[in-house]
Design a protein around this motif. Structure first.
Motif, PDB file in Angstrom:
ATOM      1  N   PRO A 300       0.803  -1.234   0.000  1.00  0.00           N
ATOM      2  CA  PRO A 300       0.000   0.000   0.000  1.00  0.00           C
ATOM      3  C   PRO A 300       0.829   1.274   0.000  1.00  0.00           C
ATOM      4  O   PRO A 300       0.312   2.342  -0.304  1.00  0.00           O
ATOM      5  CB  PRO A 300      -0.824  -0.135   1.293  1.00  0.00           C
ATOM      6  CG  PRO A 300      -0.055  -1.079   2.153  1.00  0.00           C
ATOM      7  CD  PRO A 300       0.594  -2.037   1.213  1.00  0.00           C
ATOM      8  N   GLN A 301       2.118   1.168   0.349  1.00  0.00           N
ATOM      9  CA  GLN A 301       2.958   2.352   0.408  1.00  0.00           C
ATOM     10  C   GLN A 301       3.452   2.796  -0.971  1.00  0.00           C
ATOM     11  O   GLN A 301       3.953   3.916  -1.117  1.00  0.00           O
ATOM     12  CB  GLN A 301       4.170   2.093   1.323  1.00  0.00           C
ATOM     13  CG  GLN A 301       5.288   1.265   0.714  1.00  0.00           C
ATOM     14  CD  GLN A 301       5.000  -0.235   0.676  1.00  0.00           C
ATOM     15  OE1 GLN A 301       3.913  -0.661   1.072  1.00  0.00           O
ATOM     16  NE2 GLN A 301       5.945  -1.029   0.245  1.00  0.00           N
ATOM     17  N   LEU A 302       3.322   1.947  -1.973  1.00  0.00           N
ATOM     18  CA  LEU A 302       3.857   2.281  -3.287  1.00  0.00           C
ATOM     19  C   LEU A 302       2.917   3.227  -4.039  1.00  0.00           C
ATOM     20  O   LEU A 302       1.701   3.054  -4.003  1.00  0.00           O
ATOM     21  CB  LEU A 302       4.082   1.013  -4.108  1.00  0.00           C
ATOM     22  CG  LEU A 302       5.183   0.091  -3.595  1.00  0.00           C
ATOM     23  CD1 LEU A 302       5.265  -1.175  -4.438  1.00  0.00           C
ATOM     24  CD2 LEU A 302       6.534   0.811  -3.576  1.00  0.00           C
ATOM     25  N   PRO A 303       3.465   4.206  -4.747  1.00  0.00           N
ATOM     26  CA  PRO A 303       2.633   5.207  -5.447  1.00  0.00           C
ATOM     27  C   PRO A 303       2.142   4.699  -6.799  1.00  0.00           C
ATOM     28  O   PRO A 303       2.548   5.173  -7.859  1.00  0.00           O
ATOM     29  CB  PRO A 303       3.596   6.387  -5.591  1.00  0.00           C
ATOM     30  CG  PRO A 303       4.947   5.750  -5.703  1.00  0.00           C
ATOM     31  CD  PRO A 303       4.906   4.525  -4.829  1.00  0.00           C
ATOM     32  N   ILE A 304       1.253   3.717  -6.769  1.00  0.00           N
ATOM     33  CA  ILE A 304       0.732   3.097  -7.981  1.00  0.00           C
ATOM     34  C   ILE A 304      -0.787   3.181  -7.966  1.00  0.00           C
ATOM     35  O   ILE A 304      -1.418   2.938  -6.949  1.00  0.00           O
ATOM     36  CB  ILE A 304       1.162   1.622  -8.075  1.00  0.00           C
ATOM     37  CG1 ILE A 304       2.698   1.500  -8.069  1.00  0.00           C
ATOM     38  CG2 ILE A 304       0.598   0.976  -9.327  1.00  0.00           C
ATOM     39  CD1 ILE A 304       3.191   0.078  -8.032  1.00  0.00           C
ATOM     40  N   GLN A 305      -1.376   3.521  -9.117  1.00  0.00           N
ATOM     41  CA  GLN A 305      -2.827   3.601  -9.216  1.00  0.00           C
ATOM     42  C   GLN A 305      -3.266   3.314 -10.634  1.00  0.00           C
ATOM     43  O   GLN A 305      -2.454   3.372 -11.578  1.00  0.00           O
ATOM     44  CB  GLN A 305      -3.323   4.981  -8.782  1.00  0.00           C
ATOM     45  CG  GLN A 305      -2.844   6.126  -9.677  1.00  0.00           C
ATOM     46  CD  GLN A 305      -3.140   7.485  -9.088  1.00  0.00           C
ATOM     47  OE1 GLN A 305      -2.394   7.980  -8.257  1.00  0.00           O
ATOM     48  NE2 GLN A 305      -4.241   8.083  -9.533  1.00  0.00           N
ATOM     49  N   ALA A 306      -4.528   2.993 -10.807  1.00  0.00           N
ATOM     50  CA  ALA A 306      -5.086   2.809 -12.142  1.00  0.00           C
ATOM     51  C   ALA A 306      -5.331   4.161 -12.779  1.00  0.00           C
ATOM     52  O   ALA A 306      -5.433   5.193 -12.096  1.00  0.00           O
ATOM     53  CB  ALA A 306      -6.381   2.007 -12.063  1.00  0.00           C
ATOM     54  N   GLY A 307      -5.429   4.166 -14.105  1.00  0.00           N
ATOM     55  CA  GLY A 307      -5.750   5.392 -14.814  1.00  0.00           C
ATOM     56  C   GLY A 307      -7.166   5.846 -14.494  1.00  0.00           C
ATOM     57  O   GLY A 307      -7.955   5.117 -13.893  1.00  0.00           O
ATOM     58  N   GLY A 308      -7.486   7.053 -14.913  1.00  0.00           N
ATOM     59  CA  GLY A 308      -8.800   7.611 -14.630  1.00  0.00           C
ATOM     60  C   GLY A 308      -9.746   7.487 -15.806  1.00  0.00           C
ATOM     61  O   GLY A 308      -9.330   7.331 -16.955  1.00  0.00           O
TER      62      GLY A 308
END
Length: 360
Positions: A300-308
């Motif tokens: 959870p600490q990693l700065p990764i996310q899905a696109g919008g």
């Protein structure tokens, strides 16, 4: 104690504005606004655009789309110049749009689009805009401290920044530099906001032109102190070193992700890729939203996310800005991505490490 601080003085506030001006390489007036960067962005557009004006709105991501709405709300005729979100707009495309619409007197442009991972060649575009005689507003929220930004030398009339990305600072304060040409344009606009939180003219009259000796309202003190601290941190590291660190993080992420094989850079050309975030296309059958959720569960600490929006199922975004612009963060993200997609991480880590060393 954070809640037991002496009141911020006008001199302290003005000193922070001067540090922002130095960061932007500008002698123009700088106004630090008490809110997230959407505040000065909307204030700049509503101040400079008006009924009877014609604006060229460059769209390379979601913020360009937002600016078009604000420009239309201000009564301006809007000419949209849209580029694919996996590329940059070129100065030649801007020049063509200006020749086709000689009445254009305002241009809005995003430097780096963190949401789509692309960046635009501002120096070349600004030269074309200045030759045409139009005013240029630049959204540099994601680019400031991550890539060169020479506000005066490039002829940027309204340059908006926020502290929350490459600067490694707070989101609750932002800033805009305003050239003399921009002030003249805003002052001549009868529809420019007055007696409003969006009014740059109120700030100019009550603060800048009044000698910056008395604050017109209570400042957001904690956010201002955080902004001051991050500006000092950039000075200590040196701006060149901060920019180099972001450039290396982008190169390493792009190289490592390519080596994985289960994802590919969303922005097709490396020279069009932003230094603050790398966006990735997931392979067919690999849902980016589900992959991002899996990564968050394990790291959870990693700065990764899905696109919008429409890209949510096919784009993964790796943020590497501010304190996350490190080799360690890039490697950890790649290792987690490899584990989640069931491929070995060794080749990706090697490629990322070599790219980092070459770039830094």
């Amino acid at each position: 104690m954070l809640l037991d601080l002496p009141p911020m003085t006008a001199a302290q506030f003005a000193a922070i504005e001067d540090k922002v001006a130095a960061l932007l390489h500008t002698q123009a007036d700088v106004i630090v606004t008490q809110g997230e960067a959407l505040l000065p962005l909307e204030a700049a557009i509503k101040g400079a655009a008006h009924p009877g004006s014609t604006a060229l709105n460059v769209i390379t991501g979601p913020y360009g789309q937002t600016f078009g709405g604000w420009l239309r709300d201000a009564g301006a005729k809007v000419v949209d110049l849209a580029a694919p979100f996996d590329a940059a707009v070129t100065a030649e495309q801007v020049a063509d749009a200006l020749r086709a619409n000689p009445e254009i007197d305002f241009v809005s442009l995003v430097h780096a689009e963190a949401a789509t991972g692309n960046t635009n060649p501002v120096a070349e575009i600004a030269a074309v805009v200045r030759e045409h005689g139009a005013l240029l507003m630049l959204d540099a929220v994601a680019s400031v401290a991550a890539e060169p930004l020479l506000t005066d030398a490039w002829g940027i009339d309204l340059c908006v920044i926020g502290g929350q990305k490459a600067m490694g600072g707070p989101a609750g304060v932002s800033a805009v530099s305003v050239s003399e040409r921009a002030w003249q344009r805003i002052e001549a606009n009868p529809a420019a906001p007055r007696r409003s939180y969006l009014s740059l003219l109120d700030w100019k009259a009550r603060w800048t032109d009044a000698g910056r000796t008395q604050l017109p309202h209570a400042p957001a003190q904690l956010e201002m102190l955080a902004l001051d601290a991050c500006l000092d941190a950039i000075t200590a590291e040196t701006l060149d070193a901060v920019i180099a660190r972001h450039r290396a993080a982008a190169a390493a992420t792009r190289a490592g992700a390519t080596a994985l094989g289960t994802v590919a850079p969303f922005v097709r050309l490396a020279e069009h890729a932003a230094p603050v975030a790398t966006t990735l296309r997931t392979a067919e059958g690999l849902d980016a939203t589900e992959l991002a959720a899996e990564l968050r569960r394990h790291a959870p600490q990693l700065p990764i996310q899905a696109g919008g929006g429409a890209l949510a199922s096919t784009m993964l975004r790796l943020n590497h800005y501010g304190p996350a612009a490190t080799a360690e963060t890039v490697v950890a993200a790649l290792e987690s991505l490899a584990q989640a997609t069931g491929v070995p991480a060794a080749a990706a880590v090697t490629a990322a490490t070599e790219a980092w060393e070459q770039a830094i």
